[in-house]
Design a protein around this motif. Structure first.
Motif, PDB file in Angstrom:
ATOM      1  N   LEU A 157       0.862  -1.095   0.295  1.00 50.61           N
ATOM      2  CA  LEU A 157      -0.060  -0.112   0.054  1.00 50.61           C
ATOM      3  C   LEU A 157       0.893   1.116   0.171  1.00 50.61           C
ATOM      4  O   LEU A 157       1.907   1.267   0.782  1.00 50.61           O
ATOM      5  N   SER A 158       0.525   2.053  -0.678  1.00 51.34           N
ATOM      6  CA  SER A 158       1.294   3.332  -0.905  1.00 51.34           C
ATOM      7  C   SER A 158       0.710   4.285   0.155  1.00 51.34           C
ATOM      8  O   SER A 158      -0.140   5.176  -0.053  1.00 51.34           O
ATOM      9  N   GLY A 159       1.394   4.177   1.361  1.00 49.74           N
ATOM     10  CA  GLY A 159       0.830   4.874   2.524  1.00 49.74           C
ATOM     11  C   GLY A 159       0.792   6.656   2.485  1.00 49.74           C
ATOM     12  O   GLY A 159       2.019   6.970   1.865  1.00 49.74           O
ATOM     13  N   VAL A 160       0.085   7.354   2.801  1.00 52.62           N
ATOM     14  CA  VAL A 160       0.193   8.730   2.578  1.00 52.62           C
ATOM     15  C   VAL A 160       1.335   8.965   4.031  1.00 52.62           C
ATOM     16  O   VAL A 160       2.084   9.930   3.651  1.00 52.62           O
ATOM     17  N   THR A 161       1.197   8.496   4.756  1.00 59.85           N
ATOM     18  CA  THR A 161       1.927   8.862   6.059  1.00 59.85           C
ATOM     19  C   THR A 161       3.431   8.330   5.673  1.00 59.85           C
ATOM     20  O   THR A 161       4.361   8.981   6.072  1.00 59.85           O
ATOM     21  N   ARG A 162       3.509   7.054   4.641  1.00 59.07           N
ATOM     22  CA  ARG A 162       4.815   6.739   4.431  1.00 59.07           C
ATOM     23  C   ARG A 162       5.471   7.838   3.790  1.00 59.07           C
ATOM     24  O   ARG A 162       6.589   8.257   3.562  1.00 59.07           O
ATOM     25  N   MET A 163       4.620   8.264   2.719  1.00 55.08           N
ATOM     26  CA  MET A 163       5.120   9.229   1.700  1.00 55.08           C
ATOM     27  C   MET A 163       5.561  10.750   2.481  1.00 55.08           C
ATOM     28  O   MET A 163       6.449  10.917   2.052  1.00 55.08           O
ATOM     29  N   SER A 164       4.852  10.939   3.303  1.00 56.44           N
ATOM     30  CA  SER A 164       5.209  12.111   4.251  1.00 56.44           C
ATOM     31  C   SER A 164       6.420  12.030   5.182  1.00 56.44           C
ATOM     32  O   SER A 164       7.204  12.800   5.400  1.00 56.44           O
ATOM     33  N   ALA A 165       6.573  10.677   5.783  1.00 56.85           N
ATOM     34  CA  ALA A 165       7.576  10.263   6.483  1.00 56.85           C
ATOM     35  C   ALA A 165       8.889  10.559   5.383  1.00 56.85           C
ATOM     36  O   ALA A 165       9.915  11.078   6.105  1.00 56.85           O
ATOM     37  N   ILE A 166       8.742  10.104   4.415  1.00 59.64           N
ATOM     38  CA  ILE A 166       9.914   9.963   3.588  1.00 59.64           C
ATOM     39  C   ILE A 166      10.394  11.537   3.156  1.00 59.64           C
ATOM     40  O   ILE A 166      11.546  11.820   3.213  1.00 59.64           O
ATOM     41  N   GLU A 167       9.407  12.344   2.875  1.00 59.12           N
ATOM     42  CA  GLU A 167       9.561  13.905   2.600  1.00 59.12           C
ATOM     43  C   GLU A 167      10.140  14.473   4.019  1.00 59.12           C
ATOM     44  O   GLU A 167      11.213  15.150   3.698  1.00 59.12           O
ATOM     45  N   ILE A 168       9.767  14.103   4.984  1.00 59.21           N
ATOM     46  CA  ILE A 168      10.306  15.032   6.196  1.00 59.21           C
ATOM     47  C   ILE A 168      11.759  14.249   6.467  1.00 59.21           C
ATOM     48  O   ILE A 168      12.442  15.010   6.589  1.00 59.21           O
ATOM     49  N   LEU A 169      12.119  13.089   6.281  1.00 54.93           N
ATOM     50  CA  LEU A 169      13.419  12.450   6.763  1.00 54.93           C
ATOM     51  C   LEU A 169      14.107  13.168   5.560  1.00 54.93           C
ATOM     52  O   LEU A 169      15.258  13.422   6.039  1.00 54.93           O
ATOM     53  N   LYS A 170      13.735  13.295   4.402  1.00 51.80           N
ATOM     54  CA  LYS A 170      14.756  13.728   3.267  1.00 51.80           C
ATOM     55  C   LYS A 170      14.976  15.249   3.575  1.00 51.80           C
ATOM     56  O   LYS A 170      16.230  15.701   3.453  1.00 51.80           O
ATOM     57  N   SER A 171      13.984  15.985   4.277  1.00 51.36           N
ATOM     58  CA  SER A 171      14.109  17.567   4.492  1.00 51.36           C
ATOM     59  C   SER A 171      15.200  17.538   5.545  1.00 51.36           C
ATOM     60  O   SER A 171      15.844  18.731   5.758  1.00 51.36           O
ATOM     61  N   TRP A 172      15.434  16.664   6.397  1.00 50.23           N
ATOM     62  CA  TRP A 172      16.448  16.614   7.493  1.00 50.23           C
ATOM     63  C   TRP A 172      17.816  16.103   6.897  1.00 50.23           C
ATOM     64  O   TRP A 172      18.592  15.907   7.617  1.00 50.23           O
ATOM     65  N   GLY A 173      17.704  16.042   5.582  1.00 43.49           N
ATOM     66  CA  GLY A 173      18.983  15.564   5.001  1.00 43.49           C
ATOM     67  C   GLY A 173      19.597  14.106   5.467  1.00 43.49           C
ATOM     68  O   GLY A 173      20.672  13.525   5.199  1.00 43.49           O
ATOM     69  N   MET A 174      18.362  13.230   5.694  1.00 43.63           N
ATOM     70  CA  MET A 174      18.801  11.944   5.962  1.00 43.63           C
ATOM     71  C   MET A 174      18.811  10.912   4.493  1.00 43.63           C
ATOM     72  O   MET A 174      18.201  11.488   3.560  1.00 43.63           O
ATOM     73  N   ASN A 175      19.438   9.870   4.568  1.00 42.57           N
ATOM     74  CA  ASN A 175      19.582   9.084   3.586  1.00 42.57           C
ATOM     75  C   ASN A 175      18.408   8.032   3.356  1.00 42.57           C
ATOM     76  O   ASN A 175      18.528   6.981   4.102  1.00 42.57           O
TER      77      ASN A 175
END
Ligand code: COI
Length: 356
Positions: free
Chosen positions: A255-273
């Motif tokens: 399932l393409s989770g909306v929270t999954r998608m948002s978590a990825i965007e937040i983690l990337k915004s913190w410069g995480m790999n």
């Protein structure tokens, strides 16, 4: 299309103790309904008092599972605004599920407006206690009274709402999960990416067995090789291995989770790999043996960010952070819920206010 509103004449008592809401047991005063008829399209959108449905016993959804749904929430901010979180993404995913189940597409913008109107009518039901929200359940069912296996020509799109607390009794405390290597949830080419009733029916047996063994949920492996990690019962899953945060790639069975998608965007915004890739259970076990497996957590609308404290695979038990929530899960939880409840600036422009 104009949405007709019929106010209830018998409003129900609101929950007396918002700290004991549980999940999905109490429903608000109103619901949204819209019908579909072949040749006429979606029509007659209305908000009416919440009440039992009258369906023919032969209604198709009861037999063949032509049924899709979504899960979203409305949050009450400290300054009494009511906020939705990325409702456009839920409605877009609903149409992806619709397509897989031969359900006619809905107008996504209209559906968001309908949900805003319903939440506005029932705005007093959005709870105020910390950690509580109004869970919104849009769903579509095929209702033709025909016991033949065909896509329905008559369908109903409905939205119901439920004031909720945490989905898991553990709340933000880490959950215990085991790796399911017997049953499978979905295979590529099947319906795993769609939010449809059948996927949850397929999960019940494993879920029941997990609960009997005192586990919260199971971690599903791919249905072909039983090797690659897919998702947990009601959430997507992330692992922090060394400095990489890995989540299984969407390859048709997850399932393409909306929270999954948002978590990825937040983690990337913190410069995480952050990587979306195939991740085998062997790789996770190996990382655990080498001391590289730092944290694991699930993401979902109902589950929010749910740390995993204990993961069992066969005889091997992987513990995370001594059973305590890890720093990354905590930071992500604080950020995600901070945005959702309007406590933090919405720098991603994700929240949508429901006006009176
Ligand atoms: C959600 O997170 O909204 C879900 O739909 C999961 C669930 C089946 C409660």
């Amino acid at each position: 299309m104009q949405i007709r509103v019929e106010q209830t004449q018998n409003p129900k008592a609101k929950p007396a103790d918002e700290t004991k809401l549980g999940f999905g047991r109490i429903f608000t005063d109103h619901m949204f309904i819209m019908d579909y008829t072949l040749g006429q399209g979606w029509h007659d959108p209305r908000i009416v008092p919440y009440a039992p449905l009258s369906l023919e016993p032969s209604a198709m959804c009861l037999h063949y599972g032509q049924s899709v749904f979504e899960g979203m929430k409305a949050y009450r901010s400290d300054d009494d605004r009511i906020l939705l979180f990325r409702p456009d993404k839920n409605m877009a995913r609903l149409n992806v599920s619709n397509d897989r189940l031969c359900i006619p597409a809905i107008d996504e913008e209209f559906a968001v407006e309908a949900i805003k109107k319903l939440v506005s009518v029932d705005r007093d039901w959005v709870p105020t206690a910390p950690g509580t929200s109004l869970y919104i359940r849009p769903f579509i069912i095929g209702v033709d009274p025909v016991v033949g296996v065909h896509p329905a020509h008559h369908l109903m799109f409905m939205v119901i709402c439920s004031p909720v607390g945490a989905y898991y009794p553990e709340g933000l405390n880490p959950v215990k999960i085991y790796v399911e290597d017997g049953y499978v949830r979905a295979v590529k080419g099947g319906m795993g990416f769609a939010k449809t009733a059948g996927n949850y029916a397929a999960s019940l047996k494993a879920q029941d067995e997990a609960e009997k063994q005192n586990y919260t949920q199971v971690l599903w492996l791919d249905g072909v090789e039983r090797k690659y990690i897919e998702e947990v019962g009601t959430m997507n899953v992330f692992f922090q291995i060394g400095d990489e945060v890995v989540t299984p790639a969407l390859q048709g069975s997850i399932l393409s989770g909306v929270t999954r998608m948002s978590a990825i965007e937040i983690l990337k915004s913190w410069g995480m790999n952050v990587t979306e890739r195939r991740l085998s259970i062997e790789e996770v076990a190996e990382a655990s043996k080498q001391g590289k497996l730092k944290e694991a957590f699930g993401t979902g609308t109902a589950a929010v960010i749910s740390p995993i404290g204990h993961l069992k695979w066969g005889d091997m038990i992987m513990q995370f952070n001594g059973g305590e929530i890890g720093p990354l899960s905590q930071r992500l939880y604080d950020t995600m819920t901070g945005i959702q409840w309007g406590k933090l600036p919405d720098t991603f422009d994700w929240t949508v206010e429901v006006k009176e």
